[in-house]
Design a protein around this motif. Structure first.
Motif, PDB file in Angstrom:
ATOM      1  N   GLU A  41       0.824  -1.209   0.000  1.00 42.05           N
ATOM      2  CA  GLU A  41       0.000   0.000   0.000  1.00 42.05           C
ATOM      3  C   GLU A  41       0.862   1.264   0.000  1.00 42.05           C
ATOM      4  OE1 GLU A  41      -3.639  -1.009  -0.762  1.00 42.05           O
ATOM      5  OE2 GLU A  41      -3.168   1.051  -0.253  1.00 42.05           O
ATOM      6  N   LYS A  45       0.861   1.862  -3.846  1.00 42.72           N
ATOM      7  CA  LYS A  45      -0.422   2.575  -3.806  1.00 42.72           C
ATOM      8  C   LYS A  45      -1.479   1.893  -4.685  1.00 42.72           C
ATOM      9  CE  LYS A  45       1.206   6.601  -1.672  1.00 42.72           C
ATOM     10  NZ  LYS A  45       2.652   6.517  -1.733  1.00 42.72           N
ATOM     11  N   SER A  46      -1.954   2.594  -5.699  1.00 40.29           N
ATOM     12  CA  SER A  46      -3.015   1.995  -6.519  1.00 40.29           C
ATOM     13  C   SER A  46      -2.454   1.078  -7.607  1.00 40.29           C
ATOM     14  CB  SER A  46      -3.838   3.093  -7.177  1.00 40.29           C
ATOM     15  OG  SER A  46      -3.014   3.819  -8.056  1.00 40.29           O
ATOM     16  N   GLN A  47      -1.153   0.872  -7.610  1.00 41.07           N
ATOM     17  CA  GLN A  47      -0.553   0.097  -8.710  1.00 41.07           C
ATOM     18  C   GLN A  47      -0.399  -1.382  -8.398  1.00 41.07           C
ATOM     19  OE1 GLN A  47       2.676   3.316  -9.254  1.00 41.07           O
ATOM     20  NE2 GLN A  47       2.552   2.383 -11.263  1.00 41.07           N
ATOM     21  N   TRP A  48      -1.096  -1.841  -7.322  1.00 40.51           N
ATOM     22  CA  TRP A  48      -1.073  -3.276  -7.079  1.00 40.51           C
ATOM     23  C   TRP A  48      -2.496  -3.766  -6.831  1.00 40.51           C
ATOM     24  CZ3 TRP A  48      -2.136  -6.220  -2.530  1.00 40.51           C
ATOM     25  CH2 TRP A  48      -2.536  -5.458  -1.419  1.00 40.51           C
ATOM     26  N   HIS A  49      -2.668  -5.071  -7.052  1.00 36.47           N
ATOM     27  CA  HIS A  49      -4.003  -5.644  -6.916  1.00 36.47           C
ATOM     28  C   HIS A  49      -3.872  -7.128  -6.569  1.00 36.47           C
ATOM     29  CE1 HIS A  49      -8.201  -6.463  -7.663  1.00 36.47           C
ATOM     30  NE2 HIS A  49      -7.889  -7.371  -8.545  1.00 36.47           N
ATOM     31  N   TRP A  50      -4.669  -7.589  -5.614  1.00 33.08           N
ATOM     32  CA  TRP A  50      -4.678  -9.002  -5.227  1.00 33.08           C
ATOM     33  C   TRP A  50      -6.009  -9.608  -5.607  1.00 33.08           C
ATOM     34  CZ3 TRP A  50      -2.639 -13.439  -3.824  1.00 33.08           C
ATOM     35  CH2 TRP A  50      -3.367 -14.362  -3.055  1.00 33.08           C
ATOM     36  N   ARG A  51      -5.974 -10.792  -6.172  1.00 26.86           N
ATOM     37  CA  ARG A  51      -7.237 -11.494  -6.401  1.00 26.86           C
ATOM     38  C   ARG A  51      -7.063 -12.992  -6.240  1.00 26.86           C
ATOM     39  NH1 ARG A  51      -8.933 -13.955 -11.328  1.00 26.86           N
ATOM     40  NH2 ARG A  51      -7.193 -14.189 -12.754  1.00 26.86           N
ATOM     41  N   ILE A  71      -1.004 -11.580  -7.351  1.00 22.76           N
ATOM     42  CA  ILE A  71      -0.778 -10.145  -7.175  1.00 22.76           C
ATOM     43  C   ILE A  71      -0.356  -9.579  -8.514  1.00 22.76           C
ATOM     44  CG2 ILE A  71       0.714  -8.387  -6.158  1.00 22.76           C
ATOM     45  CD1 ILE A  71       0.962 -10.196  -3.688  1.00 22.76           C
ATOM     46  N   THR A  72      -1.051  -8.522  -8.913  1.00 22.18           N
ATOM     47  CA  THR A  72      -0.627  -7.771 -10.084  1.00 22.18           C
ATOM     48  C   THR A  72       0.076  -6.517  -9.581  1.00 22.18           C
ATOM     49  OG1 THR A  72      -2.556  -8.559 -11.300  1.00 22.18           O
ATOM     50  CG2 THR A  72      -1.380  -6.678 -12.235  1.00 22.18           C
ATOM     51  N   LEU A  73       1.293  -6.318 -10.032  1.00 21.04           N
ATOM     52  CA  LEU A  73       2.065  -5.154  -9.632  1.00 21.04           C
ATOM     53  C   LEU A  73       2.455  -4.428 -10.912  1.00 21.04           C
ATOM     54  CD1 LEU A  73       3.409  -3.752  -7.172  1.00 21.04           C
ATOM     55  CD2 LEU A  73       5.393  -5.194  -7.588  1.00 21.04           C
TER      56      LEU A  73
END
Ligand SMILES: [Zn+2]
Length: 202
Positions: A41, A45-51, A71-73
């Motif tokens: 975080e 910041k907004s440039q990562w995403h977990w699914r 994780i998308t970074l």
């Protein structure tokens, strides 16, 4: 926006002393999920995403659950796999196991970005880390390393295998989950599950 290189350089920096949780025998160490998450975080910041990818794999014969996620970074994706034992087949134990497995999967994905490697190096023996590939049904396309993974568990890999007692259709993992969460012992598919037995929707 930062570049992938800028972000990973910062992500890989050592954590503050005391971050690694060490097992009582002093041999194994891990970094809490919240630590990874807050660093992602702070830096990405907004440039990562977990699914979560797909359905969790639930095995009620051997009582374990497997969760896979990624994780998308920026533009790079790394997958992680987590496994957890189901203490007993009831709603809260299954939920706990799912959450533990998700945490493990998340941690595993963070590890793929080399986060925490400097901190964990003293606790790792790379030459003997269990690596397993191509677990049937999970379609893994890269080798996965899970610390402290029990090879006795992963050799029995996962088939739920029950059939609906009405139509003999093979139950999906979600259907097994629905039955367990409602405390239903018999095998019913989604269509044939008696509505009066469903306490809540998932
Ligand atoms: Zn059925």
């Amino acid at each position: 926006m930062k570049s992938y290189e800028e972000i990973t350089e910062q992500l890989r920096k050592p954590f503050p002393p005391g971050t690694v949780k060490v097992s009582s025998d002093g041999k194994r160490g891990h970094i809490p999920v919240q630590v990874y998450m807050s660093r992602l975080e702070d830096i990405a910041k907004s440039q990562w995403h977990w699914r979560i990818i797909g359905d969790p794999v639930l095995n009620f014969e051997k009582n374990f659950v497997i969760v896979k996620g990624e994780i998308t970074l920026v533009d790079t994706v790394r997958q992680g796999l987590g496994i957890a034992k189901i203490a007993k087949v009831d709603t809260s134990s299954i939920k706990n196991a799912l959450m533990t497995a998700e945490s493990e999967a998340f941690r595993d994905a963070c590890d793929k970005f080399k986060m925490g490697w400097q901190d964990l190096a003293p606790y790792r023996d790379w030459s003997t880390s269990p690596v397993f590939k191509d677990i049937s049904g999970l379609h893994l396309n890269e080798g996965i390393v899970i610390d402290n993974f029990d090879p006795d568990v992963h050799s029995v890999m996962p088939s739920v295998g029950r059939e609906c007692i009405k139509c003999k259709k093979q139950l999906s993992h979600n259907e097994e989950l629905l039955l367990s969460l409602n405390g239903i012992k018999f095998a019913y598919c989604k269509e044939h599950i008696p509505q009066q037995l469903i306490k809540k929707q998932i």
